[in-house]
Write a protein that holds these residues in place. Structure first.
Motif, PDB file in Angstrom:
ATOM      1  N   SER A  94      -6.571   3.439   1.386  1.00  0.00           N
ATOM      2  CA  SER A  94      -6.572   4.249  -0.048  1.00  0.00           C
ATOM      3  C   SER A  94      -4.673   3.162   0.159  1.00  0.00           C
ATOM      4  N   ASP A  95      -4.301   2.189   1.169  1.00  0.00           N
ATOM      5  CA  ASP A  95      -3.243   1.420   1.281  1.00  0.00           C
ATOM      6  C   ASP A  95      -3.424  -0.165   0.838  1.00  0.00           C
ATOM      7  N   GLY A  96      -5.339  -0.587   0.402  1.00  0.00           N
ATOM      8  CA  GLY A  96      -5.691  -1.323   0.368  1.00  0.00           C
ATOM      9  C   GLY A  96      -5.962  -2.759   1.215  1.00  0.00           C
ATOM     10  N   VAL A  97      -4.463  -2.776   2.392  1.00  0.00           N
ATOM     11  CA  VAL A  97      -5.090  -3.369   3.650  1.00  0.00           C
ATOM     12  C   VAL A  97      -5.532  -3.290   4.171  1.00  0.00           C
ATOM     13  N   LEU A  98      -6.572  -4.663   4.386  1.00  0.00           N
ATOM     14  CA  LEU A  98      -8.042  -3.907   5.018  1.00  0.00           C
ATOM     15  C   LEU A  98      -7.344  -4.332   6.852  1.00  0.00           C
ATOM     16  N   PHE A  99      -7.019  -5.217   6.879  1.00  0.00           N
ATOM     17  CA  PHE A  99      -6.419  -6.109   8.306  1.00  0.00           C
ATOM     18  C   PHE A  99      -5.400  -6.901   8.149  1.00  0.00           C
TER      19      PHE A  99
END
Length: 181
Positions: A8-13
């Motif tokens: 949900s926060d969009g940060v994958l890595f």
């Protein structure tokens, strides 16, 4: 804390953290007889580096790294952002919606600037489906909610050493929402 954030926060890595590379492994042209080599590793300068050497010997010509299957999807995402510093070479970002090793791969080329950090916006509509480097015109469109694997690749018969520095990879619904630190 996990190297992978909640979808949900969009940060994958977030490769500014030392544990973010743990989920990744190399998949080079050795799978077809080549001798290219690569790795993704964390630097004490606070980012990861995808580096190695591409060889055209033995019918090879690519090096890549990929994360293990994880729940990375973000419904409604329209853009993949990658914050990178390149070496003047062309790279590919790969997204997969299945957990399998070999299957349809959605990829897009990008040309990061040499010796300069830059966030690059890659519209998800620009990711083309392929299988083993060949187009798959009848594949479904990339569904951002189903993304399970992310990968980096250097190919296109670019022999020699390479080095791509990466701070983070994110998905976003808003193309103007990416901030660098």
């Amino acid at each position: 804390m996990s190297s992978q954030q909640t979808p949900s926060d969009g940060v994958l890595f977030d490769f500014t953290r030392g544990d973010a590379t743990v989920e990744w492994s190399a998949i080079d042209d050795a799978v077809m007889g080549g001798i290219s080599r690569s790795r993704l590793s964390y630097t004490t300068d606070g980012y990861a580096v995808f580096e190695g050497e591409v060889s055209l010997a033995n019918g090879g010509g690519f090096a890549s790294v990929r994360c293990r299957p994880l729940p990375l999807g973000l419904a409604g995402a329209t853009v993949c952002r990658i914050e990178v510093m390149g070496d003047g070479r062309r790279y590919k970002l790969n997204l997969r919606t299945e957990d399998t090793f070999d299957g349809v791969n959605y990829q897009v080329r990008f040309d990061p600037p040499a010796h300069e950090w830059l966030p690059i916006s890659l519209p998800l509509t620009s990711f083309a489906p392929s299988w083993r480097g060949r187009p798959v015109p009848d594949a479904p469109r990339l569904d951002p909610a189903r993304i399970r694997q992310v990968g980096l690749m250097i190919a296109d018969r670019q022999a020699g050493p390479f080095r791509l520095a990466i701070r983070r990879i994110s998905l976003t619904r808003d193309p103007g929402a990416f901030e660098t630190e």
